[in-house]
Design a protein around this motif. Structure first.
Motif, short mmCIF file in Angstrom:
data_model
loop_
_atom_site.label_atom_id
_atom_site.label_comp_id
_atom_site.label_asym_id
_atom_site.label_seq_id
_atom_site.Cartn_x
_atom_site.Cartn_y
_atom_site.Cartn_z
N ILE A 59 0.85 -1.20 0.00
CA ILE A 59 0.00 0.00 0.00
C ILE A 59 0.88 1.24 0.00
O ILE A 59 0.66 2.19 -0.75
N GLU A 62 3.56 0.87 -3.53
CA GLU A 62 2.93 0.83 -4.86
C GLU A 62 1.84 1.88 -5.03
O GLU A 62 1.62 2.36 -6.15
N LEU A 63 1.15 2.22 -3.95
CA LEU A 63 0.04 3.17 -4.05
C LEU A 63 0.38 4.55 -3.51
O LEU A 63 -0.33 5.51 -3.78
N GLU A 88 -6.41 -3.70 -2.42
CA GLU A 88 -7.37 -3.37 -3.48
C GLU A 88 -8.37 -2.32 -3.00
O GLU A 88 -8.79 -1.46 -3.78
N LYS A 91 -6.57 0.91 -3.19
CA LYS A 91 -6.41 1.24 -4.62
C LYS A 91 -7.72 1.77 -5.19
O LYS A 91 -7.74 2.78 -5.91
N ILE A 94 -8.34 5.29 -3.96
CA ILE A 94 -7.53 6.27 -4.70
C ILE A 94 -8.13 6.53 -6.07
O ILE A 94 -8.21 7.69 -6.51
N GLU A 95 -8.58 5.47 -6.75
CA GLU A 95 -9.20 5.65 -8.07
C GLU A 95 -10.46 6.51 -7.99
O GLU A 95 -10.72 7.33 -8.87
N LEU A 99 -5.49 10.38 -4.76
CA LEU A 99 -4.43 10.04 -3.83
C LEU A 99 -4.37 11.02 -2.66
O LEU A 99 -4.20 10.62 -1.51
N THR A 125 -10.00 -4.76 -8.80
CA THR A 125 -9.09 -3.79 -9.40
C THR A 125 -8.26 -4.40 -10.53
O THR A 125 -7.60 -3.68 -11.25
#
Length: 161
Positions: A59, A62-63, A88, A91, A94-95, A99, A125
């Motif tokens: 997390i 990568e995110l 996920e 993620k 964030i989508e 962010l 995701t």
């Protein structure tokens, strides 16, 4: 500021009513709500397990989100073989929200967030398939509580799916 017990009772009443609301709580109030709601029996029944250090590291790296502290999440199997868990969930957050918004929620210092009866559509995701099983989560400063009189995830999915 209201007495902690009054705020906790307001969260409890909202959860039991089935209404959706977001509460911004002190850490003490958040801890009291989690102690009432996330009993060991409920966590087991709903499949919540500790989020591993490795998943928390993913997390972060990568995110780019810092979901610090203890975290619990259920893991959903997508019909296409993918898994939906804490990584996920963040993620997807964030989508949907960006962010900076996600970082802001996780970085709150003296405040925690409880979502009562959230209506989130869980989306794999990896393959973008909508999943029928609800995702449950609780982080050090962000969590959900859902009205589950019969604590049946199938009943929840039927009501909120």
């Amino acid at each position: 500021m209201a007495e902690d017990s009054i705020v906790v009772d307001a969260v409890r009443a909202t959860v039991k009513s089935g209404r959706t609301a977001t509460f911004y709580l002190t850490r003490a109030q958040f801890s009291a709500v989690n102690a009432w709601y996330w009993t060991p029996q409920r966590m087991k029944h709903m499949g919540l397990e500790p989020v591993s250090d490795e998943e928390m590291a993913r997390i972060r790296t990568e995110l780019g989100a810092e979901a610090c502290g203890s975290a619990y999440s259920n893991r959903i199997k997508c019909p296409n073989g993918h898994t939906y868990g804490a990584f996920e969930f963040v993620k997807q957050g964030i989508e949907e929200h960006g962010l900076e918004t996600t970082r802001a929620i996780f970085s709150l210092k003296d405040t925690a967030v409880i979502r009562a009866n959230p209506h989130q559509q869980v989306v794999c995701t990896t393959c973008r398939r909508q999943l029928a099983t609800p995702h449950y989560y609780v982080y050090w400063g962000y969590g959900c509580c859902v009205d589950l009189d019969d604590t049946s995830t199938a009943a929840f999915a039927a009501r909120h799916g």
